[in-house]
Scaffold this active site. Structure first.
Site, PDB file in Angstrom:
ATOM      1  N   PHE A  31       1.046  -1.580  -0.019  1.00 27.48           N
ATOM      2  CA  PHE A  31       0.493  -0.450  -0.011  1.00 27.48           C
ATOM      3  C   PHE A  31       1.108   1.169   0.035  1.00 27.48           C
ATOM      4  CE2 PHE A  31      -2.579   3.743   1.075  1.00 27.48           C
ATOM      5  CZ  PHE A  31      -3.856   3.143   0.786  1.00 27.48           C
TER       6      PHE A  31
ATOM      7  N   ASP B 244       9.138   2.508   1.769  1.00 25.08           N
ATOM      8  CA  ASP B 244       8.449   3.893   2.119  1.00 25.08           C
ATOM      9  C   ASP B 244       8.337   3.651   3.789  1.00 25.08           C
ATOM     10  OD1 ASP B 244       6.395   4.761   2.334  1.00 25.08           O
ATOM     11  OD2 ASP B 244       5.016   3.670   0.672  1.00 25.08           O
TER      12      ASP B 244
ATOM     13  N   LYS C 282       2.779  11.253   7.364  1.00 25.57           N
ATOM     14  CA  LYS C 282       1.932  10.826   8.244  1.00 25.57           C
ATOM     15  C   LYS C 282       2.233  11.870   9.252  1.00 25.57           C
ATOM     16  CE  LYS C 282       0.229   6.676   6.357  1.00 25.57           C
ATOM     17  NZ  LYS C 282      -1.306   7.083   6.223  1.00 25.57           N
TER      18      LYS C 282
HETATM   19  C1  LIG Z   1       3.035   2.625   3.160  1.00 26.09           C
HETATM   20  C2  LIG Z   1       2.491   4.053   2.714  1.00 26.09           C
HETATM   21  N1  LIG Z   1       2.558   4.761   1.803  1.00 26.09           N
HETATM   22  C3  LIG Z   1       2.465   5.835   1.524  1.00 26.09           C
HETATM   23  C4  LIG Z   1       1.020   5.808   2.560  1.00 26.09           C
HETATM   24  C5  LIG Z   1      -0.140   7.158   1.395  1.00 26.09           C
HETATM   25  O1  LIG Z   1       0.093   7.869   2.307  1.00 26.09           O
HETATM   26  P1  LIG Z   1      -1.432   9.525   2.318  1.00 26.09           P
HETATM   27  O2  LIG Z   1      -2.109   8.370   2.369  1.00 26.09           O
HETATM   28  O3  LIG Z   1      -0.809  10.776   2.960  1.00 26.09           O
HETATM   29  O4  LIG Z   1      -1.330   9.609   1.110  1.00 26.09           O
HETATM   30  C6  LIG Z   1       0.260   4.840   3.233  1.00 26.09           C
HETATM   31  C7  LIG Z   1      -1.316   5.799   3.873  1.00 26.09           C
HETATM   32  O5  LIG Z   1      -1.576   4.860   4.529  1.00 26.09           O
HETATM   33  C8  LIG Z   1       0.750   4.200   3.874  1.00 26.09           C
HETATM   34  O6  LIG Z   1       0.489   3.772   5.047  1.00 26.09           O
END
Ligand SMILES: Cc1ncc(COP(=O)(O)O)c(C=O)c1O
Length: 404
Positions: free
Chosen positions: A145, A230, A259
């Site tokens: 994700f 990530d 976040k």
């Molecule tokens: C590992 C990871 N990458 C990217 C994102 C995407 O972040 P955003 O919702 O701020 O676009 C998330 C969101 O849950 C995430 O958990």
């Protein structure tokens, strides 16, 4: 109290009436919060065990972060990147130092940081590695994700996230998560990057086998491929270390952050990497009107300073052990498996008992807010300011919910 004097039912109805239904929230309407606690429009209090999917690692309205935001609101909020403002360099330098990298590129949302990482890796591939024009590929993991843009959902393996949003962006190869041989086999001369979550959050806090991340690091080094971690959900103290990669002493080529970087106040994301990687971008090739704005930088500087003390990482590691002990005690008593790293836990509920959604609804009735993911799994990610007693409370409520 009867329903018609409670404000919650009407507020839930209004929210459903006026918004697209791209979420299925619990029927709880929050109006204020402090630390690890939320209060709803009817005055009921809830222990927050989601923390905005880790965007609230420092709790709601942390005084140091709120003070920084207030002070900045009174001075300067937005300039665009057409000009430089006085918070910008400090933010970039302090975050770069926290990451041990040369440079930082600020954006807003996590998805934007991921998109930035993909663009940088492709350009690096063409300009530094010498990949043939238009041929770059990036290896990603099943169950990933990384966000919701059309490019990112193109390589999602979750049909809900992906179906009917095509045509899909090409250039991604999906391999099983945790399988180093499969990853190594997927790399070819056109591979510019491996993009992974060091722990898969949305998938249910899935921790890869020990040795996997160091193995990925080695393969990437050997094959001249960038390792992009990530750490948008796993990073910034959540797992008991600054980055989840730290557990195995792994340093990726690029950190993707988001976040918690915004302190639960403003969206702030960033890519951190060395100059040989981020240096491929030239003026006009990437940007964002709001990325690195003064308010975001002022808050994020304080976030980085909170992390630089090490206090939150320590809390997460120590309290995480208490959470682990409590949750492991529920295995066989409603839970079939738990995965815990710091204050981050994925719990698999016995699917014959109830769904994750049902467990979260019951928990909410008992004053604990958590989030289900994928059927019978729920995820706990309380703010790192949570206390021992509050962890015990959450575990006790979970035990009750699983046994009635
Ligand atoms: C590992 C990871 N990458 C990217 C994102 C995407 O972040 P955003 O919702 O701020 O676009 C998330 C969101 O849950 C995430 O958990």
């Amino acid at each position: 109290m009867v329903d018609d004097i409670l404000r919650t039912p009407g507020a839930v109805r209004d929210a459903e009436r006026w918004t697209a239904h791209n979420y299925h929230p619990l029927p709880v309407v929050i109006s204020s919060a402090e630390g690890a606690w939320l209060t709803d429009v009817d005055g009921r209090r809830y222990l927050d065990c989601l923390a905005g999917y880790s965007a609230l690692n420092f709790g709601h309205r942390h005084p140091q972060l709120i003070a920084a935001a207030h002070a900045q609101l009174d001075r300067l909020t937005l300039t665009s990147r057409a000009f430089i403002h006085d918070q910008f360099a400090d933010f970039c330098r302090e975050l770069a130092e926290l990451c041990g990298k040369d440079l930082v590129l600020p954006m807003n949302t996590g998805a934007e940081a991921v998109e930035t990482g993909i663009k940088v890796a492709r350009k690096w591939g063409y300009q530094v590695k010498g990949v043939a024009a238009g041929q770059a590929n990036i290896v990603v993991a099943e169950g990933n994700f990384h966000g919701r843009t059309t490019t990112i959902v193109s390589f999602s393996t979750d049909e809900d996230a992906r179906a009917d949003f095509g045509p899909y962006t090409p250039g991604f190869t999906v391999v099983p998560y945790g399988d180093l041989d499969a990853l190594a086999a997927a790399i070819d001369e056109n591979t510019v990057a491996v993009l992974l979550e060091p722990i898969q959050g949305e998938q249910g806090v899935v921790v890869p086998p020990e040795g996997y991340l160091p193995g990925v690091r080695q393969v990437c080094t050997d094959r001249n491929v960038l390792f992009i971690a990530d750490e948008i959900q796993s990073g910034l103290g959540r797992t008991g270390t600054t980055f989840a990669c730290d557990h195995e002493g792994v340093v990726p080529d690029m950190y993707l952050l988001g976040k918690a970087l915004g302190g639960g106040i403003v969206p702030v994301s960033a890519v951190a990497a060395n100059a040989d990687v981020l240096g491929v971008l030239k003026p006009g090739q990437h940007g964002s009107t709001f990325g690195g704005n003064p308010l975001a930088c002022a808050v994020a500087i304080e976030v980085v300073r909170l992390l630089a003390t090490g206090e939150f990482q320590r809390r997460s590691a120590e309290l995480g052990e208490r959470l682990r002990a409590g949750l492991e005690g529920l295995i066989g008593r409603g839970l079939v498996a738990v995965r815990v790293r710091g204050l981050w836990a994925g719990l698999d509920i016995d699917p014959t008992l109830m769904s994750g959604r049902e467990a979260c609804e019951r928990l909410a009735e008992r004053g604990v807010l958590a989030k289900d993911t994928h059927g019978s799994t729920i995820r706990l990610a309380p703010p790192l300011v949570i206390t021992e007693e509050e962890i015990d409370l959450a575990v006790a409520q979970l035990a009750t919910v699983l046994t009635y």
